[in-house]
Design a protein around this motif. Structure first.
Motif, mmCIF file in Angstrom:
data_model
loop_
_atom_site.group_PDB
_atom_site.id
_atom_site.type_symbol
_atom_site.label_atom_id
_atom_site.label_comp_id
_atom_site.label_asym_id
_atom_site.label_seq_id
_atom_site.Cartn_x
_atom_site.Cartn_y
_atom_site.Cartn_z
ATOM 1 N N ILE A 172 107.933 -6.936 -29.415
ATOM 2 C CA ILE A 172 107.334 -6.830 -30.738
ATOM 3 C C ILE A 172 108.002 -4.838 -30.688
ATOM 4 C CG2 ILE A 172 105.534 -6.323 -28.833
ATOM 5 C CD1 ILE A 172 104.073 -7.350 -31.217
ATOM 6 N N PRO A 173 107.880 -4.465 -31.474
ATOM 7 C CA PRO A 173 107.854 -2.545 -32.063
ATOM 8 C C PRO A 173 107.353 -2.318 -31.648
ATOM 9 C CG PRO A 173 107.948 -3.751 -34.399
ATOM 10 C CD PRO A 173 107.988 -5.704 -33.554
ATOM 11 N N PHE A 174 107.191 -0.865 -30.381
ATOM 12 C CA PHE A 174 106.363 -0.428 -30.561
ATOM 13 C C PHE A 174 105.880 1.092 -31.799
ATOM 14 C CE2 PHE A 174 105.555 -1.214 -25.521
ATOM 15 C CZ PHE A 174 105.290 -2.590 -26.063
ATOM 16 N N PRO A 181 95.669 -4.986 -34.847
ATOM 17 C CA PRO A 181 94.961 -5.152 -36.023
ATOM 18 C C PRO A 181 93.532 -4.676 -35.666
ATOM 19 C CG PRO A 181 94.656 -6.625 -34.060
ATOM 20 C CD PRO A 181 95.499 -5.801 -33.677
ATOM 21 N N VAL A 182 92.822 -3.753 -36.490
ATOM 22 C CA VAL A 182 91.478 -3.157 -35.914
ATOM 23 C C VAL A 182 90.385 -4.599 -36.374
ATOM 24 C CG1 VAL A 182 90.128 -1.650 -36.665
ATOM 25 C CG2 VAL A 182 92.485 -1.173 -36.468
ATOM 26 N N LEU A 183 90.751 -4.647 -37.810
ATOM 27 C CA LEU A 183 89.966 -5.708 -37.984
ATOM 28 C C LEU A 183 90.278 -7.015 -37.352
ATOM 29 C CD1 LEU A 183 89.041 -4.869 -41.999
ATOM 30 C CD2 LEU A 183 88.306 -4.846 -39.627
ATOM 31 N N ARG A 184 89.278 -7.519 -36.948
ATOM 32 C CA ARG A 184 89.796 -9.178 -36.511
ATOM 33 C C ARG A 184 90.629 -10.625 -37.038
ATOM 34 N NH1 ARG A 184 86.666 -13.616 -36.168
ATOM 35 N NH2 ARG A 184 84.700 -12.444 -36.964
ATOM 36 N N GLY A 185 91.347 -10.854 -36.980
ATOM 37 C CA GLY A 185 92.061 -11.696 -37.607
ATOM 38 C C GLY A 185 92.721 -11.263 -39.403
ATOM 39 N N ILE A 186 93.493 -10.261 -38.834
ATOM 40 C CA ILE A 186 92.876 -9.643 -40.534
ATOM 41 C C ILE A 186 94.366 -8.684 -40.346
ATOM 42 C CG2 ILE A 186 92.943 -8.086 -43.007
ATOM 43 C CD1 ILE A 186 90.619 -9.116 -42.315
ATOM 44 N N LEU A 187 95.750 -8.043 -40.846
ATOM 45 C CA LEU A 187 96.714 -7.603 -40.670
ATOM 46 C C LEU A 187 97.353 -7.435 -39.283
ATOM 47 C CD1 LEU A 187 95.511 -4.560 -43.269
ATOM 48 C CD2 LEU A 187 96.830 -6.321 -43.801
ATOM 49 N N GLY A 188 97.637 -6.256 -38.703
ATOM 50 C CA GLY A 188 99.006 -6.520 -37.674
ATOM 51 C C GLY A 188 99.865 -7.059 -37.972
ATOM 52 N N THR A 189 100.574 -7.169 -36.066
ATOM 53 C CA THR A 189 102.027 -8.367 -36.415
ATOM 54 C C THR A 189 101.895 -9.007 -35.857
ATOM 55 O OG1 THR A 189 102.939 -5.674 -35.762
ATOM 56 C CG2 THR A 189 103.925 -7.444 -35.457
ATOM 57 N N LEU A 190 102.164 -10.060 -36.040
ATOM 58 C CA LEU A 190 102.340 -11.454 -35.648
ATOM 59 C C LEU A 190 103.452 -12.172 -34.794
ATOM 60 C CD1 LEU A 190 100.600 -13.286 -38.017
ATOM 61 C CD2 LEU A 190 99.148 -12.250 -36.388
ATOM 62 N N ARG A 191 103.338 -12.516 -33.409
ATOM 63 C CA ARG A 191 104.315 -13.172 -32.824
ATOM 64 C C ARG A 191 104.381 -14.330 -32.723
ATOM 65 N NH1 ARG A 191 107.537 -9.810 -34.889
ATOM 66 N NH2 ARG A 191 107.811 -8.586 -34.462
ATOM 67 N N ASN A 192 104.899 -15.572 -32.337
ATOM 68 C CA ASN A 192 104.567 -17.008 -31.644
ATOM 69 C C ASN A 192 104.892 -16.641 -30.425
ATOM 70 O OD1 ASN A 192 104.082 -17.793 -34.537
ATOM 71 N ND2 ASN A 192 106.059 -18.833 -34.766
ATOM 72 N N VAL A 193 104.343 -17.424 -29.774
ATOM 73 C CA VAL A 193 104.144 -17.807 -28.040
ATOM 74 C C VAL A 193 105.911 -18.866 -27.386
ATOM 75 C CG1 VAL A 193 102.513 -18.650 -26.003
ATOM 76 C CG2 VAL A 193 101.657 -17.128 -27.919
ATOM 77 N N SER A 194 106.599 -17.979 -26.930
ATOM 78 C CA SER A 194 108.276 -18.936 -26.265
ATOM 79 C C SER A 194 107.191 -19.637 -24.782
ATOM 80 C CB SER A 194 108.806 -18.288 -26.355
ATOM 81 O OG SER A 194 109.396 -17.293 -25.601
ATOM 82 N N LEU A 195 106.278 -19.070 -24.431
ATOM 83 C CA LEU A 195 105.754 -20.043 -22.554
ATOM 84 C C LEU A 195 104.838 -18.775 -22.723
ATOM 85 C CD1 LEU A 195 106.933 -20.856 -20.803
ATOM 86 C CD2 LEU A 195 107.536 -18.079 -19.795
ATOM 87 N N TYR A 196 103.798 -19.855 -22.183
ATOM 88 C CA TYR A 196 101.984 -19.316 -21.578
ATOM 89 C C TYR A 196 102.587 -19.888 -19.409
ATOM 90 C CZ TYR A 196 97.452 -19.868 -20.533
ATOM 91 O OH TYR A 196 96.323 -20.136 -19.490
ATOM 92 N N VAL A 197 101.897 -18.718 -19.480
ATOM 93 C CA VAL A 197 102.171 -19.040 -17.746
ATOM 94 C C VAL A 197 100.803 -18.607 -17.017
ATOM 95 C CG1 VAL A 197 103.628 -18.654 -15.290
ATOM 96 C CG2 VAL A 197 104.780 -17.854 -17.498
ATOM 97 N N PRO A 198 99.974 -19.942 -16.371
ATOM 98 C CA PRO A 198 99.065 -19.408 -16.135
ATOM 99 C C PRO A 198 99.307 -19.179 -14.812
ATOM 100 C CG PRO A 198 98.762 -21.497 -16.535
ATOM 101 C CD PRO A 198 100.583 -20.933 -17.062
ATOM 102 N N TYR A 199 98.189 -18.433 -13.919
ATOM 103 C CA TYR A 199 99.025 -18.141 -12.434
ATOM 104 C C TYR A 199 98.603 -19.115 -11.550
ATOM 105 C CZ TYR A 199 99.148 -15.966 -7.908
ATOM 106 O OH TYR A 199 99.430 -15.373 -6.746
ATOM 107 N N PRO A 200 99.164 -19.870 -10.271
ATOM 108 C CA PRO A 200 99.791 -21.179 -10.303
ATOM 109 C C PRO A 200 97.719 -21.507 -9.035
ATOM 110 C CG PRO A 200 101.653 -20.264 -9.126
ATOM 111 C CD PRO A 200 100.911 -18.868 -9.834
ATOM 112 N N GLY A 201 97.553 -20.658 -9.019
ATOM 113 C CA GLY A 201 96.239 -20.985 -7.758
ATOM 114 C C GLY A 201 94.895 -20.720 -8.403
ATOM 115 N N TYR A 202 95.349 -20.609 -9.834
ATOM 116 C CA TYR A 202 94.199 -20.571 -10.831
ATOM 117 C C TYR A 202 92.965 -21.638 -10.635
ATOM 118 C CZ TYR A 202 90.667 -20.871 -14.880
ATOM 119 O OH TYR A 202 89.748 -21.142 -15.683
#
Length: 266
Positions: A136-138, A97-118
């Motif tokens: 996501i296709p390039f 996206p160029v405009l925040r929150g508009i257009l672009g390609t969307l993907r859901n998230v299947s995993l979120y991994v913070p660094y263990p030492g955060y």
């Protein structure tokens, strides 16, 4: 939405949001004049997705949270402080996206991994990985970015980009902006923040400009040098007051962890 995280420390409040206007007392010597905040991404200029195809926005329940960087078709790197404690089932990554929150390609998230030492008290090890629900296709507006091997010496110029506020207290920018900033000598950066008892660790570094930089809404903004990712906007004190440089997570220190977890060859 102003993405500000304030942490009470004794009698003072450390405001964990992002700025690249630097100290007029220490850095005026480096830049040759008194420092003043400017408008836009505090001095930035508009850009487009073909120039910065690696940057994504992370949105929680349709609300912008922070930026991230594509490191492979299925993985994005960002700062842990942006998403820690959130339900990633409601998290969406918007690429291209160029405009925040508009257009672009969307993907859901299947995993979120913070660094263990955060450490959320001092924002140390502030980095995380986000796995997309499907690759996501390039194309010309979406691509990955390589990770640098080390942060360049002080005085070198890198580029930061984001949708952050154009001035302190303002709304987030609707368009993607970028600007050049200068890497600060580590000990100078550390000295500046010792005055407010907020440590700058070996996993961090500072960069700034005399006439602007990111502000509210800029966590996770990528700092790029020689077309490689070297930092992610992590924290600072104040916004647009010209006293403190932005502090970045040193992504180069986490190359091995990112490669191992995301299955990258680097």
């Amino acid at each position: 939405m102003l993405d500000i995280c304030a942490a009470q420390r004794g009698s003072k409040i450390i405001v964990m949001f992002h700025i690249l206007a630097v100290s007029s007392t220490l850095l005026a010597f480096c830049f040759g004049s008194e420092l003043h905040p400017a408008n836009r991404i505090l001095g930035g200029s508009e850009t487009d997705a073909t120039t910065i195809p690696y940057q994504v926005s992370l949105e929680l329940s349709n609300i912008y949270r922070c930026s991230g960087v594509i490191v492979s078709p299925s993985w994005v790197v960002t700062v842990a402080s942006c998403l820690i404690g959130t339900d990633y089932a409601n998290l969406v990554v918007r690429a291209g996206p160029v405009l925040r929150g508009i257009l672009g390609t969307l993907r859901n998230v299947s995993l979120y991994v913070p660094y263990p030492g955060y450490d959320d008290q001092i924002m140390d090890y502030d980095i995380a990985l986000v796995k997309l629900s499907e690759d996501i296709p390039f194309d010309s507006t979406i691509d990955s970015l390589d990770i640098g091997t080390e942060v360049p010496f002080d005085g070198n110029v890198a580029t930061v980009s984001g949708w952050g506020a154009t001035s302190s207290g303002a709304w987030l920018s609707s368009v993607l902006n970028e600007r050049n900033v200068t890497i600060l000598y580590f000990n100078d950066c550390k000295y500046l923040y010792e005055g407010i008892q907020n440590p700058v660790t070996e996993r961090m570094f500072c960069a700034g400009s005399r006439d602007g930089g990111p502000c509210q809404g800029d966590p996770g903004d990528p700092l790029v040098y020689n077309e490689q990712l070297i930092g992610l906007m992590s924290w600072s004190f104040g916004c647009g007051d010209g006293k403190y440089p932005a502090v970045y997570t040193d992504v180069t220190k986490f190359r091995g962890w990112i490669a191992d977890y995301a299955g990258l060859t680097i």
